[in-house]
Design an enzyme around this catalytic site. Structure first.
Site, PDB file in Angstrom:
ATOM      1  N   GLU A  75       0.851  -1.232  -0.053  1.00  0.00           N
ATOM      2  CA  GLU A  75       0.080   0.048  -0.104  1.00  0.00           C
ATOM      3  C   GLU A  75       0.871   1.348   0.227  1.00  0.00           C
ATOM      4  OE1 GLU A  75      -4.157  -0.481   1.770  1.00  0.00           O
ATOM      5  OE2 GLU A  75      -3.191   0.951   3.078  1.00  0.00           O
ATOM      6  N   GLU A 128     -16.180 -11.996   2.827  1.00  0.00           N
ATOM      7  CA  GLU A 128     -14.947 -11.742   2.129  1.00  0.00           C
ATOM      8  C   GLU A 128     -14.081 -13.057   1.584  1.00  0.00           C
ATOM      9  OE1 GLU A 128     -11.584  -9.038   3.672  1.00  0.00           O
ATOM     10  OE2 GLU A 128     -10.131 -10.561   2.945  1.00  0.00           O
ATOM     11  N   CYS A 185     -10.951  -2.588  13.951  1.00  0.00           N
ATOM     12  CA  CYS A 185     -11.052  -3.961  14.229  1.00  0.00           C
ATOM     13  C   CYS A 185     -11.441  -4.379  15.584  1.00  0.00           C
ATOM     14  CB  CYS A 185     -10.052  -4.694  13.433  1.00  0.00           C
ATOM     15  SG  CYS A 185      -9.850  -4.464  11.839  1.00  0.00           S
ATOM     16  N   GLU A 192       2.119   1.749  -3.575  1.00  0.00           N
ATOM     17  CA  GLU A 192       0.853   2.347  -4.244  1.00  0.00           C
ATOM     18  C   GLU A 192       0.670   3.971  -3.810  1.00  0.00           C
ATOM     19  OE1 GLU A 192      -2.529   0.094  -3.081  1.00  0.00           O
ATOM     20  OE2 GLU A 192      -3.509   0.692  -5.043  1.00  0.00           O
ATOM     21  N   LYS A 242     -15.319 -10.707   7.128  1.00  0.00           N
ATOM     22  CA  LYS A 242     -14.384 -11.543   6.485  1.00  0.00           C
ATOM     23  C   LYS A 242     -14.876 -12.873   6.126  1.00  0.00           C
ATOM     24  CE  LYS A 242     -10.432  -9.264   6.972  1.00  0.00           C
ATOM     25  NZ  LYS A 242     -11.017  -7.881   6.414  1.00  0.00           N
TER      26      LYS A 242
END
Ligand code: SF4
Ligand code: SF4
Ligand code: SF4
Length: 583
Positions: free
Chosen positions: A280, A362, A505, A283, A359
């Site tokens: 990341e 996911e 989280c 990026e 999740k």
């Protein structure tokens, strides 16, 4: 603030004029029984369990919804009030299944606790009972309307905290039910699978879809090599499932418990988090240098990504294409680990223990399956489900010796630990991006301006002579505030971290139900869980993801450069525009 003078149970009291009777009574140490009330949600006044007698009349008023006034005389516990509360509760119980012994909420059910504390020892009324099939279309959440007591906490959290507005009260009278619009199955609704409805439900009317049986079966199958990974925030919360205070660091005992359960290897999702940071940050640096597609929106939170796909599809190009840490690690387990261990990918069963019900969804997304069409993650357990498994096995986790993760996919930097707390992903990414941007070692690693359990935070951060505008939002209602500014171009950010769940989280929809009279969404619980993660980070010698030697080895021996072709194929994904009304 203006004060008024009232009397509660013969005790004079001076209180703020804006106070409710319920809050005023708490100043005297009196907790008025309640059911639909939740301190983080709007007042509903639906259950009437919190009624009190006002001014000596038979005027019974809900204490959660009634403001104090000068001279008010309140009785919270007269014989008439106690009887009225019992009558109300007996009417609720009349329409409720007699399934306590086999119910997932047995021993932590607010309805059961209330019946006990009000002294309801028998069921007086026997009437027609509502009948509804269990709705299990969602990958994450099941809805059992027969156990619903119509408190509407789920409706309120979904609308007020998550801004999803997926649930409402449908039909009337005896037929009233809480469900998505037009009674759509949850899988075809705009539900983003966050599980906050499960967290606030006082009974077992919302639960996670249970994956424990699939895991028990895999553990008992000699043909399967069963590996497990645990998310950063698990270690700071699992102790609460065993009556420890929030924020106990249970990393070591949890690893040992997982080995006792029979897992062949125990890995750390933190390794996936370090990998996420490296990808990341790469990026981010590219986008900062080109000025293209800013701000970069983080992508680790599965609930947030589905929210983006439903409600802000025009902003999908801004989201990082990085898979979540769970999916990155699962992909490596079915490729890199399969290769170095000489075990065919189809014989490896990957279990993720996550704070998060999203999740589970996911893990079922086809675009995250391996090239051979295998799921990367075979089963996702919530923290609560792991607690059930440990209890079912009879493991005394509190007194277990500390274990250590397996290598190479179990070693992590401190940057990965803080992923579990709101602001942590952004801070971890900045620790790596700053060094990439400046070419200099970063000396001050703590970006405290983005640390907070508040829902929304904006900051300006100086890196190498450049000022980065960053924002952190947790809870999707807060995310909407930032996303609307991005959409309207009211504000130019460089990096935005969004986590679906309040607190990040650590406040996920699969974390243990609070104990000790605390409520879910309690900021103090989240603060204690987050503090544990920051302590773990501070205690590590390696606190930057790109300095993790096993990450460096992985790139050198397998992935090539960060962001290069193989890394991109295995570690990145794409998003899918979804209907704003569902599917
Ligand atoms: S939700 Fe509570 S009261 Fe209802 S069956 Fe389960 S434990 Fe019993
Ligand atoms: S899981 Fe989240 S989005 Fe779905 S209904 Fe529950 S609170 Fe709403
Ligand atoms: S599903 Fe749970 S939270 Fe929602 S109204 Fe029913 S009992 Fe209340």
């Amino acid at each position: 603030m203006e004060k008024v003078h009232i009397v509660i149970n013969d005790t004079p009291l001076e209180v703020d004029s804006q106070s409710t009777i319920m809050a005023a009574a708490e100043q005297l140490g009196i907790k008025i029984p309640r059911l639909c009330y939740h301190p983080q949600l709007s007042i509903e006044g639906a259950c009437r369990i919190c009624i009190v007698e006002v001014d000596g009349s038979k005027n019974y008023l809900p204490s959660c919804a009634t403001q104090v006034r000068e001279g008010m005389v309140v009785a919270t516990n007269s014989p008439e009030i106690r009887q009225a509360r019992r009558d109300l509760l007996e009417l609720i119980l009349d329409n409720h299944p007699r399934e306590c012994q086999t119910c997932e909420r047995d021993a932590n059910c607010e309805l059961q606790n209330l019946a006990y504390s009000l002294g309801v020892r028998e069921r007086l009324f026997e009437g027609r009972r509502k009948q509804h099939p269990i709705e299990s279309s969602s990958a994450s959440v099941i809805r059992n309307a027969e156990k619903c007591i119509l408190c509407r906490r789920c409706v309120r959290v979904c609308a007020e905290v998550q801004a999803v507005h997926n649930l409402s009260q449908l039909f009337r009278g005896f037929d009233t039910v809480v469900a998505p619009a037009f009674s759509a199955p949850m899988a075809e609704s705009v539900c983003i699978n966050c599980g906050q409805c499960i967290n606030v439900c006082p009974v077992a009317a919302f639960l996670e879809k249970n994956s424990t049986e699939a895991v028990w079966q895999a553990l008992a199958d000699p043909r399967k090599h069963v590996v497990v990974q645990i998310a950063p925030s698990i270690r700071a919360a699992i102790g609460e499932g065993f009556d420890l205070e929030p924020g106990a660091d249970m990393t070591g005992p949890t690893i040992t418990a997982l080995r006792r359960l029979g897992f062949d290897s125990v890995f750390d999702t933190n390794f996936g988090a370090d990998l996420t940071v490296v990808e990341e940050a790469t990026e981010l640096v590219k986008r900062l240098q080109s000025g293209d597609r800013l701000p970069l929106l983080t992508s680790c939170s599965s609930g947030w990504i589905k929210f983006l796909e439903h409600f802000y599809p025009d902003l999908m190009p801004l989201a990082s294409s990085c898979k979540s840490p769970m999916s990155m690690l699962s992909t490596l387990l079915k490729t890199y680990y399969s290769r170095i261990m000489g075990i065919p990918a189809q014989d490896i069963f990957v279990v993720g223990v996550m704070p998060c019900t999203a999740k589970k969804y996911e893990a079922e997304r086809p675009e995250l399956f391996t090239e051979a069409g295998l799921p990367s993650t075979d089963a996702v357990l919530t923290t609560r489900e792991l607690v059930w498994m440990i209890k079912a096995y009879g493991i005394d986790i509190v007194h277990l010796p500390s274990g250590t993760f397996d290598t190479p996919l179990g070693f992590s930097s401190g940057a990965a630990d803080i992923f579990g707390a709101t602001g942590g992903v952004l801070e971890a990414a900045l620790r790596t991006a700053a060094e990439k941007l400046t070419g200099e070692p970063l000396t001050e690693l703590n970006f405290t301006s983005v640390r907070s359990v508040e829902g929304l935070r904006e900051a300006s951060i100086e890196i190498g002579g450049q000022t980065l505008q960053v924002a952190v939002a947790n809870g999707l209602g807060n995310a909407r505030v930032i996303l609307d500014k991005v959409r309207s171009r009211e504000k130019s950010y460089h990096l935005v971290e969004i986590m679906a769940c309040p607190g990040g989280c650590i406040g996920g929809g699969g974390q243990p139900y609070p104990t000790g009279g605390r409520y879910v969404l309690d900021r103090e619980v989240n603060r204690l869980r987050a503090a544990a993660l920051y302590r773990i980070d501070e205690a590590k010698t390696i606190r930057k993801s790109h300095e993790n030697p096993y990450i460096q080895k992985l790139y050198a021996e397998f992935l090539g450069e960060p962001g290069a072709e193989l890394a991109h194929t295995l570690l990145h994904t794409h998003y899918i525009q979804r209907e704003p009304r569902g599917i």
